[in-house]
Design a protein around this motif. Structure first.
Motif, PDB file in Angstrom:
ATOM      1  N   GLY A  88       1.255  -1.176  -0.173  1.00 42.83           N
ATOM      2  CA  GLY A  88      -0.121  -0.057  -0.370  1.00 42.83           C
ATOM      3  C   GLY A  88       1.186   0.919   0.383  1.00 42.83           C
ATOM      4  N   GLY A  89       0.609   1.971  -0.749  1.00 47.61           N
ATOM      5  CA  GLY A  89       1.619   3.223  -1.375  1.00 47.61           C
ATOM      6  C   GLY A  89       2.792   3.013  -2.220  1.00 47.61           C
ATOM      7  N   GLY A  90       3.541   1.531  -1.250  1.00 52.17           N
ATOM      8  CA  GLY A  90       4.458   1.057  -1.846  1.00 52.17           C
ATOM      9  C   GLY A  90       6.250   2.175  -0.819  1.00 52.17           C
ATOM     10  N   PRO A  91       7.116   0.907  -1.518  1.00 47.66           N
ATOM     11  CA  PRO A  91       8.227   1.276  -0.167  1.00 47.66           C
ATOM     12  C   PRO A  91       8.994   2.752  -0.173  1.00 47.66           C
ATOM     13  CG  PRO A  91       9.201   0.082  -1.903  1.00 47.66           C
ATOM     14  CD  PRO A  91       7.668   0.407  -2.426  1.00 47.66           C
ATOM     15  N   SER A  92       9.195   3.953   0.552  1.00 51.02           N
ATOM     16  CA  SER A  92       9.150   5.170   0.495  1.00 51.02           C
ATOM     17  C   SER A  92      11.226   4.965  -0.211  1.00 51.02           C
ATOM     18  CB  SER A  92       9.743   5.937   1.501  1.00 51.02           C
ATOM     19  OG  SER A  92      10.584   4.959   2.684  1.00 51.02           O
ATOM     20  N   THR A  93      11.743   4.344  -0.066  1.00 46.90           N
ATOM     21  CA  THR A  93      13.545   3.972  -0.688  1.00 46.90           C
ATOM     22  C   THR A  93      13.808   2.013  -0.506  1.00 46.90           C
ATOM     23  OG1 THR A  93      14.161   5.619   0.534  1.00 46.90           O
ATOM     24  CG2 THR A  93      15.637   4.179  -0.214  1.00 46.90           C
ATOM     25  N   ILE A  94      14.391   1.744  -1.892  1.00 47.58           N
ATOM     26  CA  ILE A  94      15.175   0.787  -1.908  1.00 47.58           C
ATOM     27  C   ILE A  94      16.301   0.505  -1.460  1.00 47.58           C
ATOM     28  CG2 ILE A  94      14.915  -1.764  -3.226  1.00 47.58           C
ATOM     29  CD1 ILE A  94      12.079  -1.330  -4.268  1.00 47.58           C
ATOM     30  N   LEU A  95      16.966  -0.437  -1.237  1.00 46.17           N
ATOM     31  CA  LEU A  95      18.323  -0.083  -0.939  1.00 46.17           C
ATOM     32  C   LEU A  95      18.900  -1.583  -2.172  1.00 46.17           C
ATOM     33  CD1 LEU A  95      21.079   0.493  -0.115  1.00 46.17           C
ATOM     34  CD2 LEU A  95      20.745  -0.452   2.021  1.00 46.17           C
ATOM     35  N   ILE A  96      19.427  -1.825  -3.340  1.00 50.50           N
ATOM     36  CA  ILE A  96      20.138  -2.733  -3.814  1.00 50.50           C
ATOM     37  C   ILE A  96      21.558  -3.331  -3.635  1.00 50.50           C
ATOM     38  CG2 ILE A  96      20.786  -3.513  -6.162  1.00 50.50           C
ATOM     39  CD1 ILE A  96      17.867  -1.354  -7.034  1.00 50.50           C
ATOM     40  N   ALA A  97      21.853  -3.850  -2.758  1.00 50.37           N
ATOM     41  CA  ALA A  97      23.113  -3.890  -2.444  1.00 50.37           C
ATOM     42  C   ALA A  97      23.618  -5.785  -2.583  1.00 50.37           C
ATOM     43  CB  ALA A  97      22.910  -4.201  -0.686  1.00 50.37           C
ATOM     44  N   SER A  98      24.213  -5.609  -3.787  1.00 48.60           N
ATOM     45  CA  SER A  98      25.025  -6.925  -4.761  1.00 48.60           C
ATOM     46  C   SER A  98      26.275  -7.084  -4.754  1.00 48.60           C
ATOM     47  CB  SER A  98      24.550  -7.544  -5.815  1.00 48.60           C
ATOM     48  OG  SER A  98      25.128  -8.454  -5.942  1.00 48.60           O
ATOM     49  N   MET A  99      27.391  -7.418  -4.551  1.00 46.80           N
ATOM     50  CA  MET A  99      28.569  -7.729  -4.938  1.00 46.80           C
ATOM     51  C   MET A  99      28.487  -7.333  -6.147  1.00 46.80           C
ATOM     52  SD  MET A  99      30.155 -10.796  -3.224  1.00 46.80           S
ATOM     53  CE  MET A  99      31.459 -11.115  -3.702  1.00 46.80           C
ATOM     54  N   TYR A 100      27.750  -7.858  -7.214  1.00 48.99           N
ATOM     55  CA  TYR A 100      27.822  -8.373  -8.335  1.00 48.99           C
ATOM     56  C   TYR A 100      27.046  -6.707  -9.678  1.00 48.99           C
ATOM     57  CZ  TYR A 100      28.628 -12.865  -6.348  1.00 48.99           C
ATOM     58  OH  TYR A 100      29.452 -13.988  -6.303  1.00 48.99           O
ATOM     59  N   GLU A 101      27.591  -6.115 -10.073  1.00 43.28           N
ATOM     60  CA  GLU A 101      27.663  -5.171 -11.103  1.00 43.28           C
ATOM     61  C   GLU A 101      26.395  -6.165 -11.955  1.00 43.28           C
ATOM     62  OE1 GLU A 101      28.808  -2.418 -13.928  1.00 43.28           O
ATOM     63  OE2 GLU A 101      29.544  -3.932 -13.732  1.00 43.28           O
ATOM     64  N   ASN A 102      25.978  -7.492 -12.203  1.00 45.52           N
ATOM     65  CA  ASN A 102      25.012  -7.484 -12.974  1.00 45.52           C
ATOM     66  C   ASN A 102      24.077  -7.444 -12.809  1.00 45.52           C
ATOM     67  OD1 ASN A 102      26.356  -9.404 -11.767  1.00 45.52           O
ATOM     68  ND2 ASN A 102      25.196 -11.102 -13.592  1.00 45.52           N
ATOM     69  N   VAL A 103      23.802  -7.768 -10.917  1.00 46.00           N
ATOM     70  CA  VAL A 103      22.466  -8.395 -10.425  1.00 46.00           C
ATOM     71  C   VAL A 103      22.022  -6.808  -9.708  1.00 46.00           C
ATOM     72  CG1 VAL A 103      22.235  -9.201  -8.060  1.00 46.00           C
ATOM     73  CG2 VAL A 103      23.195 -10.329  -9.394  1.00 46.00           C
ATOM     74  N   ARG A 104      23.048  -5.622  -9.676  1.00 44.49           N
ATOM     75  CA  ARG A 104      22.864  -4.534  -9.123  1.00 44.49           C
ATOM     76  C   ARG A 104      22.050  -4.025 -10.172  1.00 44.49           C
ATOM     77  NH1 ARG A 104      28.041  -4.656  -7.495  1.00 44.49           N
ATOM     78  NH2 ARG A 104      28.486  -3.371  -9.274  1.00 44.49           N
ATOM     79  N   LYS A 105      22.051  -4.145 -11.124  1.00 46.13           N
ATOM     80  CA  LYS A 105      22.056  -3.861 -12.594  1.00 46.13           C
ATOM     81  C   LYS A 105      20.598  -4.280 -13.194  1.00 46.13           C
ATOM     82  CE  LYS A 105      25.635  -2.006 -15.449  1.00 46.13           C
ATOM     83  NZ  LYS A 105      26.421  -1.703 -15.952  1.00 46.13           N
ATOM     84  N   GLU A 106      20.345  -5.038 -12.753  1.00 49.75           N
ATOM     85  CA  GLU A 106      19.094  -6.064 -13.335  1.00 49.75           C
ATOM     86  C   GLU A 106      18.189  -5.951 -11.654  1.00 49.75           C
ATOM     87  OE1 GLU A 106      16.513  -8.594 -15.495  1.00 49.75           O
ATOM     88  OE2 GLU A 106      17.760  -8.206 -15.971  1.00 49.75           O
ATOM     89  N   LEU A 107      18.395  -6.150 -10.699  1.00 49.90           N
ATOM     90  CA  LEU A 107      17.289  -5.503  -9.435  1.00 49.90           C
ATOM     91  C   LEU A 107      17.118  -3.929  -9.371  1.00 49.90           C
ATOM     92  CD1 LEU A 107      18.728  -7.057  -7.078  1.00 49.90           C
ATOM     93  CD2 LEU A 107      16.519  -7.420  -7.938  1.00 49.90           C
TER      94      LEU A 107
END
Length: 79
Positions: free
Chosen positions: A40-59
């Motif tokens: 409801g209303g969605g999250p205020s902030t999403i932190l994308i954290a990974s040691m893999y650049e391709n995972v960060r970009k995809e997320l």
């Protein structure tokens, strides 16, 4: 925790692994990224954290396609 001292709360974790969907990590639920459309209303902030650049970009791309504004996404690289 460091985050709590700065007024940051964690409401959930996102993971593309369907086996992790619904489990809890430190008492916090893990959900598939598509769950952002159910909040409801969605999250205020999403932190994308990974040691893999391709995972960060995809997320990042996934959340944007789900309607999360880029301004609500923070990407962090772990080494």
């Amino acid at each position: 925790s460091v985050l709590a001292r700065h007024g940051v709360t964690i409401d959930g974790f996102f993971d593309n692994d369907e086996m992790k969907n619904g489990v809890t990590l430190g008492g916090v639920p893990v959900r598939l990224p598509a769950a952002v459309t159910e909040a409801g209303g969605g999250p205020s902030t999403i932190l994308i954290a990974s040691m893999y650049e391709n995972v960060r970009k995809e997320l990042r791309k996934q959340f944007i396609s789900l309607g999360v504004p880029e301004s609500d996404l923070i990407t962090v690289e772990f080494e």
